[in-house]
Design an enzyme around this catalytic site. Structure first.
Site, PDB file in Angstrom:
ATOM      1  N   ASP A  45      23.996  39.016  36.081  1.00  0.00           N
ATOM      2  CA  ASP A  45      23.679  39.975  34.920  1.00  0.00           C
ATOM      3  C   ASP A  45      22.384  40.739  35.530  1.00  0.00           C
ATOM      4  OD1 ASP A  45      22.322  37.495  34.232  1.00  0.00           O
ATOM      5  OD2 ASP A  45      21.747  38.580  32.615  1.00  0.00           O
ATOM      6  N   GLU A 112      21.229  35.764  31.911  1.00  0.00           N
ATOM      7  CA  GLU A 112      19.891  35.274  32.034  1.00  0.00           C
ATOM      8  C   GLU A 112      18.948  36.117  31.557  1.00  0.00           C
ATOM      9  OE1 GLU A 112      15.838  34.903  33.939  1.00  0.00           O
ATOM     10  OE2 GLU A 112      16.935  36.436  33.846  1.00  0.00           O
TER      11      GLU A 112
HETATM   12 ZN   LIG Z   1      16.188  37.668  37.130  1.00  0.00          ZN
END
Ligand SMILES: [Zn+2]
Length: 456
Positions: A45, A112
């Site tokens: 992501d 994340e």
């Molecule tokens: Zn990162």
């Protein structure tokens, strides 16, 4: 055979497992089951692109344009280097017919940037159930960087990661019409609480057994930009308490040094009030804390409650401090209520520190970094001095969930800040293509070194 078919064929040599739909784990079986697997992790992501900034990008943010020097696009600095870098290394090793002795596992999270709450936890649960606790020889995720100076290179794989605590201060007071107001509204009291926290920050300290102190010693050896007085102080601080105190005094004028050595606080969100003729019944603020390795969530909570107690008494508030009433019996009617809590229930202790002395996994990583720099076409200098020093992360990565997978967690991308055009999470994110090639070499060599190593 066309390229896509060839890629597909190679892809099949690794066993793929999907985690919560988009999370990816690849398993490349080694021939020697006695060797603990190597684990390379990254996240797929990226942070969004603010629509109003699209016009200020030199190349469209999702184009992945290579202009002959830079590769442009959101994620090019965070964390496509770890993701595409490790996959490219695997692709090349497959292409060359490499057969690992040591199993290699790749794990790629999906969220994340919002705390890894689905991807990071899902990957952790899967890896723990499929491989067991402490099953991996070492883990490499994003994080630490390398710094190139005229006299040498210093690389800082992070062995430590600070803890995290978001404090919510919620204040409630009786409402009413603004025409006959009390002396202090909930917003005024909240402001006093925030001011008191800011007037009493956490005191940073240097501890000789912490990675930051070792990193300073290493930096003093190679950084030509460091002035001699500071270099001298850092050397003497190894054994002189007076020099250590002087060093603290000098270093802590710099916010980055304070952040590396201590717990930080930042009031980031404040909310209260809806109308100018209505007294605000409720107001709240959220204060972000990054917790130093020598501290803990409970130490931070205790500090906050102790700092705020005089203000609580001054305004005659009742207090719920993290589930406890701390201000005793109130003799008269209170003028309001203050509740202190964990804003999102996401408090995180500082990560266990990966040992960097007499640790074969650290030695293997450090040796790999030395080799990659000394054989790099970028410096073209096999005699270049290279120092590898233990680093500290002031932010968090998906490794926050991976503590039980191995004691040897390293957060490191073999890239320097000068290899990034404008840094991560902002407009004109771009990585120098030559640096990206070195990063692929880093992944390739660490896989080969771990494969041959008898020390892990
Ligand atoms: Zn990162």
């Amino acid at each position: 055979m066309d390229t896509s078919i060839r890629t597909l064929f190679r892809y099949r040599e690794l066993r793929k497992t999907t985690i919560n739909t988009y999370g990816l784990v690849y398993h490349w079986q080694g021939s020697n089951p006695d060797l603990k697997p190597l684990l390379l992790t990254a996240h797929q992501d990226v942070v969004p692109v603010e629509p109003l900034t699209v016009d200020t990008w030199l190349y469209p943010p999702f184009s992945g344009t290579w202009d002959g020097k830079w590769i442009w696009g959101r994620g090019s600095c965070d964390d496509k280097p770890g993701l595409i870098g490790s996959l490219t290394a695997i692709e090349k090793l497959l292409e060359k017919g490499f057969k690992p002795q040591r199993t290699i596992v790749l794990a790629f999270g999906i969220d994340e940037e919002r705390g890894g709450i689905v991807g990071g936890t899902g990957i952790r649960d899967y890896l723990l159930s499929a491989y067991g606790p402490n099953a991996f020889a070492l883990l490499i995720d994003e994080g630490g960087t390398l710094e190139a100076h005229s006299d040498g290179v210093i690389a800082t794989p992070a062995v430590a990661e600070k803890g995290h605590f978001d404090l919510r201060m919620s204040i409630s007071t009786p409402g009413g019409h603004s025409s006959v107001p009390p002396e202090h509204t909930s917003i005024g009291i909240l402001a006093a609480l925030i001011a008191e926290l800011e007037a009493n920050p956490f005191t940073p300290h240097l501890y000789r057994n912490e990675p930051y102190f070792t990193a300073l010693q290493c930096q003093a050896l190679v950084d030509p930009e460091m002035d001699d007085e500071l270099r001298d102080l850092i050397g003497k601080a190894r054994y002189s308490d007076k020099a250590l105190a002087d060093l603290e005094e000098r270093l802590f004028r710099n916010p980055l040094s304070r952040a590396l050595a201590g717990t930080t606080q930042a009031t980031d969100i404040v909310h209260g009030g809806v109308k100018t003729n209505a007294l605000p019944e409720n107001a709240f603020a959220i204060v972000n804390h990054r917790i130093a390795g020598h501290s803990s969530v409970s130490t931070v909570k205790t500090h906050i409650a102790a700092v705020l107690l005089p203000i609580v008494k001054k305004f005659n508030l009742s207090l719920d401090a993290f589930g406890e009433s701390l201000n005793g019996e109130l003799s008269q009617k209170t003028s309001g209520h203050l509740k202190l809590s964990d804003a999102w229930g996401t408090a995180l202790e500082p990560a266990p520190v990966t040992p960097w002395l007499k640790n074969p996994a650290y030695d293997l990583l450090a040796g790999t970094i030395l080799n990659v720099v000394k054989t790099s076409a970028r410096w073209n200098n096999p005699d270049i001095p290279v120092i590898v020093a233990p680093g500290t992360m002031t932010g968090n990565t998906d490794t926050r969930y991976y503590w039980n997978l191995t004691q040897n967690i390293f957060r490191y991308g073999h890239v320097s800040r000068f290899d990034k055009y404008n840094g991560a999470h902002t407009v004109n994110e771009a990585i120098l293509a030559d640096a990206f090639i070195d990063l692929i070499r880093f992944f390739t060599i660490v896989i080969l070194n771990a494969d041959e190593s008898k020390i892990l």
